[in-house]
Design an enzyme around this catalytic site. Structure first.
Site, PDB file in Angstrom:
ATOM      1  CB  SER A 295     -15.106  -3.488  25.289  1.00 15.02           C
ATOM      2  OG  SER A 295     -15.232  -4.708  24.623  1.00 15.02           O
ATOM      3  CG  HIS A 346     -14.437   0.564  23.115  1.00 10.51           C
ATOM      4  ND1 HIS A 346     -14.054   0.090  21.887  1.00 10.51           N
ATOM      5  CD2 HIS A 346     -15.112  -0.450  23.707  1.00 10.51           C
ATOM      6  CE1 HIS A 346     -14.472  -1.154  21.741  1.00 10.51           C
ATOM      7  NE2 HIS A 346     -15.126  -1.499  22.841  1.00 10.51           N
TER       8      HIS A 346
END
Length: 520
Positions: A295, A346
């Site tokens: 991610s 992230h």
């Protein structure tokens, strides 16, 4: 229609395309009608240029209505609620009746969802100056003095046409070249590799098993602090569960291919790994949990697209800008609403991807001072963040992390270290039966049987259904020759897990010893 109107048509096209940044949507075969778009323009995103003589105003009005109908189709393609169209007529003479009423107010077409407004202007003999005024604020009319066309104009229509279309074609090729700098070689490689690693995880203990994840290189702060630096990169290729793998593989396919095509394979490789490092580093600073997944690197690809937007803002917002922002916002909102999602990773990946793209820049586009600045900022940030992490001592802060670290030490047969970790935490905190049990296991390995027995009894006091604790306690009592206590805990373990043959065998073994003693 004579050369003057044709030349004016193409000079207007040049003004809009070359000097104002409009792009050709459609040029009709007879080259009398040209549609242009500039979706990043909030003022006038669509311009229609049409060479036609109108004898009567009603004919012009019917054409304007058709223009609005065409604009309604374009509006839905652009995804806009309302649309403004600049409709430019090039004619030899204006209509013979009162045409000014058509030009003075825009024609508005409305439905339940949208509004199309068509603003019309007319270039015809005797009213060039008035028409030029209607372009003020929309195009840089001062760059070409269109009113000169009232007299003899030396340039032919073909020269203006050729120059304009060549410019438009070159501009299109330049834009296409930006999106086709490379092939998505590494994107497909990483997709295949993370699937392969997932299968290995499932084969050797399960992708949701924290110990298996740590064994394969997941981000785990205590081991990073012990010098296992590769854990800043290896988590990129690990995934926790099948859904996690599917979502990240799809994300990599859609975002990674776009970035690799724009930046080229070597630059993409750097950006992807650098973003993965940045995501793991941010997770290291702000999350104590075991974490893994692509991610952060995928968010890094989105960061690279934001860099593309900074370098080519018009092209970015025309092609993908709104979609990129929507993906980032939705994913971050989801991450902040779900506790299991590592949003620190992230955000770290997003920032690192942006910085990494600034370091490598675009193929065949050298910006050495800017690249040096991005590299310097990236290095300083990375060093500062790593130093801060080590200074803060971001080791295990909760019981779960302590147990994971101790289990990793046990797996490596480093029993003394595991014992020290657990003992120190037990002395300073209120612990659960899991800590007592693992501590007793290290004590058994270190031959501290009395301590192990005490901790197993504490574990059972907290959870009397802890079958493994009863079993180990039975073994210690058997070692001490306390057969009655050994049988009691062995039978308890066997009753709690009736399918466990090892527990049943221990009960049988104790019974045999007791029978032998009674027979003697």
């Amino acid at each position: 229609m004579n050369n003057q109107e044709q030349t004016l048509f193409w000079k207007l096209a040049e003004l809009l395309i070359v000097h104002s940044g409009y792009r050709i949507v459609k040029l009709f075969p007879d080259e009398k009608e040209l549609w242009l778009e500039k979706s990043e323009s909030a003022e006038v995103p669509i311009v229609r240029l049409y060479r036609e003589d109108f004898d009567w105003t009603n004919k012009m009005l019917r054409d304007i209505e058709l223009t609005a109908a065409t604009g309604a189709k374009i509006r839905s393609q652009l995804g806009q609620r309302n649309l403004r169209i600049l409709n430019i007529y090039v004619s030899g003479q204006p209509p013979v009746d009162d045409y000014q009423r058509v030009l003075s107010e825009p024609f508005v077409y409305r439905d339940r969802l949208s509004e199309i407004s068509v603003h019309t202007t007319l270039f015809a003999n005797g009213i060039y100056g008035q028409a030029e005024e209607s372009l003020t604020g929309i195009v840089d009319a001062g760059s070409i003095h269109l009113s000169n066309l009232e007299g003899q104009y030396s340039e032919s229509a073909e020269e203006a046409r050729k120059r304009t279309l060549e410019y438009a074609e070159k501009a299109t090729r330049r834009e296409q070249a930006i999106f086709t700098a490379g092939r998505p070689i590494f994107t497909y490689f990483f997709m295949a590799f993370q699937i392969l690693v997932f299968l290995l995880l499932e084969l050797y203990g399960g992708s949701t098993n924290p110990n298996t994840l740590i064994k394969f290189g997941a981000k785990f702060n205590p081991l990073i602090l012990e010098g296992e630096w590769w854990r800043f990169i290896t988590p990129v290729f690990l995934h926790i569960g099948f859904l996690h793998l599917v979502m990240n593989t799809l994300g990599l396919y859609f975002v990674g291919t776009a970035v690799e095509k724009m930046f080229g394979s070597v630059r993409f490789l750097f950006v992807y790994l650098f973003a993965g490092f940045g995501g793991s580093l941010a997770s290291f600073l702000f999350s104590h949990e075991v974490s893994a997944g692509a991610s952060g690197a995928i968010f890094g690809c989105l960061g690279a697209l934001l860099y593309f937007g900074m370098v080519y803002p018009r092209l970015f917002f025309r092609t993908m800008g709104h979609t990129v922002f929507l993906i980032i916002i939705v994913n971050l909102a989801f991450g902040f609403s779900v506790s299991m999602v590592d949003n620190a990773g992230h955000l770290g990946g997003l920032a690192a991807g942006f910085l990494g793209a600034g370091i490598v820049h675009f193929p065949k586009k050298k910006k050495s001072p800017s690249q040096f600045a991005f590299a310097a900022v990236s290095i300083l940030l990375a060093v500062a963040m790593v130093h801060h992490g080590f200074e803060e001592g971001l080791g295990p802060k909760d019981e779960h992390s302590v147990i994971l670290l101790a289990e990793e030490k046990v797996n490596q047969k480093e029993y003394n270290e595991a014992y020290s970790i657990l003992r120190r935490y037990e002395q300073e905190n209120k612990v659960s039966e899991k800590t007592y049990f693992l501590l007793s296991y290290t004590e058994i390995k270190l031959q501290k049987l009395q301590d192990a027995k005490a901790h197993l009894l504490k574990a059972i006091a907290l959870d009397n259904s802890f079958s493994e604790a009863h079993f180990n306690l039975a073994l210690i009592y058997l070692e001490e020759r306390d057969l009655v206590s050994a049988k009691k805990h062995a039978e308890k373990a066997a009753s709690l897990k009736q399918g466990q043959n090892e527990y049943k065998k221990l009960v049988d073994e104790i019974d045999k010893v007791l029978s032998a003693q009674q027979g003697a």
